[in-house]
Design an enzyme around this catalytic site. Structure first.
Site, PDB file in Angstrom:
ATOM      1  N   ARG A  35      47.988   7.755  38.098  1.00  0.00           N
ATOM      2  CA  ARG A  35      47.415   6.811  39.061  1.00  0.00           C
ATOM      3  C   ARG A  35      47.133   7.537  40.374  1.00  0.00           C
ATOM      4  O   ARG A  35      47.571   8.668  40.592  1.00  0.00           O
ATOM      5  CB  ARG A  35      48.349   5.614  39.282  1.00  0.00           C
ATOM      6  N   GLY A  36      46.403   6.795  41.252  1.00  0.00           N
ATOM      7  CA  GLY A  36      45.942   7.401  42.503  1.00  0.00           C
ATOM      8  C   GLY A  36      44.548   7.941  42.221  1.00  0.00           C
ATOM      9  O   GLY A  36      44.336   8.673  41.251  1.00  0.00           O
ATOM     10  N   ALA A  37      43.622   7.583  43.106  1.00  0.00           N
ATOM     11  CA  ALA A  37      42.209   7.849  42.811  1.00  0.00           C
ATOM     12  C   ALA A  37      41.911   9.324  42.549  1.00  0.00           C
ATOM     13  O   ALA A  37      41.164   9.670  41.623  1.00  0.00           O
ATOM     14  CB  ALA A  37      41.359   7.318  43.957  1.00  0.00           C
ATOM     15  N   ALA A  38      42.485  10.215  43.349  1.00  0.00           N
ATOM     16  CA  ALA A  38      42.205  11.644  43.162  1.00  0.00           C
ATOM     17  C   ALA A  38      42.831  12.159  41.865  1.00  0.00           C
ATOM     18  O   ALA A  38      42.208  12.929  41.117  1.00  0.00           O
ATOM     19  CB  ALA A  38      42.741  12.440  44.364  1.00  0.00           C
ATOM     20  N   CYS A  69      51.245   1.975  50.312  1.00  0.00           N
ATOM     21  CA  CYS A  69      51.088   2.485  48.941  1.00  0.00           C
ATOM     22  C   CYS A  69      51.385   3.986  48.891  1.00  0.00           C
ATOM     23  O   CYS A  69      52.145   4.513  49.719  1.00  0.00           O
ATOM     24  CB  CYS A  69      49.714   2.139  48.381  1.00  0.00           C
ATOM     25  N   ASP A  96      40.543   3.884  47.470  1.00  0.00           N
ATOM     26  CA  ASP A  96      40.088   3.995  46.077  1.00  0.00           C
ATOM     27  C   ASP A  96      38.575   4.067  46.020  1.00  0.00           C
ATOM     28  O   ASP A  96      38.016   4.709  45.131  1.00  0.00           O
ATOM     29  CB  ASP A  96      40.624   2.825  45.257  1.00  0.00           C
ATOM     30  N   LYS A 130      44.599  -0.285  48.190  1.00  0.00           N
ATOM     31  CA  LYS A 130      45.658  -1.114  47.606  1.00  0.00           C
ATOM     32  C   LYS A 130      45.826  -2.432  48.346  1.00  0.00           C
ATOM     33  O   LYS A 130      45.789  -2.468  49.580  1.00  0.00           O
ATOM     34  CB  LYS A 130      46.956  -0.306  47.573  1.00  0.00           C
TER      35      LYS A 130
END
Ligand code: RI2
Length: 327
Positions: free
Chosen positions: A25-28, A133, A202, A213
């Site tokens: 998870r996490g956009a990058a 977040c 995101d 988030k």
């Protein structure tokens, strides 16, 4: 998720499962994993013709794309790698795809480091930073600051429902930063102690709106009222090209059990199953912060007022986007 395509290698399926379940998870991090999965597909493909190889890569990209809808880093990564897939033979296609995916991953890491150095310029010795977040882009700014010997403190929002603030707190403690962990509800009270609000993104829309988030927008409104600057750390991979042509960003709705367990639900509704329909739980994962509540978007290309981010978006994503996985 659709049934697995026989040409799709297991690593793609497992990466897709891990993204959907937020083990990745996490956009990058999602973008990095997606590029790596396409490279693995290219490496292990048993395709016997260039057409079959291309079809397999598109199918793999579609499988990855269907996992989560909001972080644009995922389709941006998939497009980048598929565009780099060139050649007339399977061997050439394989090599170009792997080379492109590796370059993408390298650029991603470098962009985060560069962004961190730029973001660090905003922070001063003794500053208190409030986070929401867990964002590796935001943490990169803090890491670069700490590497300079600057001392920081953090107020970390726990970030319901998944409490991803705990990941941030753990990382900051590993770096020796004093952390005050607070419930989300306490944020406004603690803004009086904060010098900055620092969050990730995101997706960023063409008008400078920040999709991050759930809870970011409320925090930003309160921070503005309290006079605390809101900084968004976001690599340019988070810029959402479709928003230049009027599309909106889909907000992911996640499972209600993240908010209310089965036991908690039973305690509210009692034993009367007929009450079930009267209790609705909604669990949006993200919200939209309008640009007027954001002071700066920090990217690897520099710091931008949110209203001017469209200029950078046009420069980087001038071409209309397509969805090559649907071809
Ligand atoms: P980096 C996360 O979403 C958070 O919203 C975070 O701010 C954003 O991705 C960016 O993270 P989720 O995947 O790319 O936890 O900065 O739902 O690591």
């Amino acid at each position: 998720m659709a049934d697995a395509d026989p040409g799709t290698v297991p690593a793609v399926e497992s990466t897709a499962d891990n993204i959907a379940a937020m083990r990745i998870r996490g956009a990058a991090t999602i973008a990095d994993a997606a590029a790596a999965a396409l490279a693995t597909q290219a490496e292990r493909s048993a395709a016997e013709s260039p057409a079959e190889f291309r079809r397999q890569l598109r199918t793999a990209a579609r499988t990855l794309h269907e996992t989560r809808p909001t972080a644009v880093s995922l389709p941006n990564a998939l497009r980048y790698v598929l565009r780099g897939m060139t050649g007339d033979t399977v061997a050439d296609l394989r090599e170009s795809t792997i080379t492109c995916a590796e370059a993408f991953q390298r650029d991603l890491a470098q962009a985060q480091d560069r962004l961190g150095e730029i973001g660090a310029n905003r922070l001063r010795d003794g500053d208190v930073v409030m986070t929401h977040c867990h964002s590796t882009d935001a943490l990169s700014c803090l890491e670069a600051t700490l590497e300079d010997g600057t001392e920081l403190e953090a107020i970390v929002k726990e970030t319901r429902p998944r409490k991803q603030g705990h990941i941030t707190a753990r990382q900051l403690r590993e770096w020796g930063v004093p952390v005050t962990l607070i419930a989300d509800n306490a944020a406004r009270r603690y803004l009086d102690r904060a010098d900055h609000v620092l969050v990730g993104a995101d997706s960023i829309a063409a008008d400078g709106s920040v999709i991050n988030k759930i809870g970011t927008s409320g925090l930003a409104v309160n921070a503005r009222e309290r006079g605390v600057p809101v900084v968004v750390a976001a690599q340019t991979i988070k810029l959402h090209p479709d928003t230049m042509t009027g599309h909106t960003v889909e907000i992911e709705m996640r499972d209600e059990t993240e908010v209310l367990s089965d036991e908690e639900r039973a305690a509210i509704t009692g034993t009367d199953a007929s009450d079930e329909a009267g209790l609705t739980v909604e669990n949006p994962a993200f919200d939209v912060t309008p640009p007027r509540y954001v002071d700066a978007i920090v990217t690897e290309r520099g710091q931008f007022p949110p209203e001017s981010i469209v200029t950078l978006m046009r420069e980087l994503f001038g071409e209309p986007t397509d969805d090559p996985w649907d071809a």
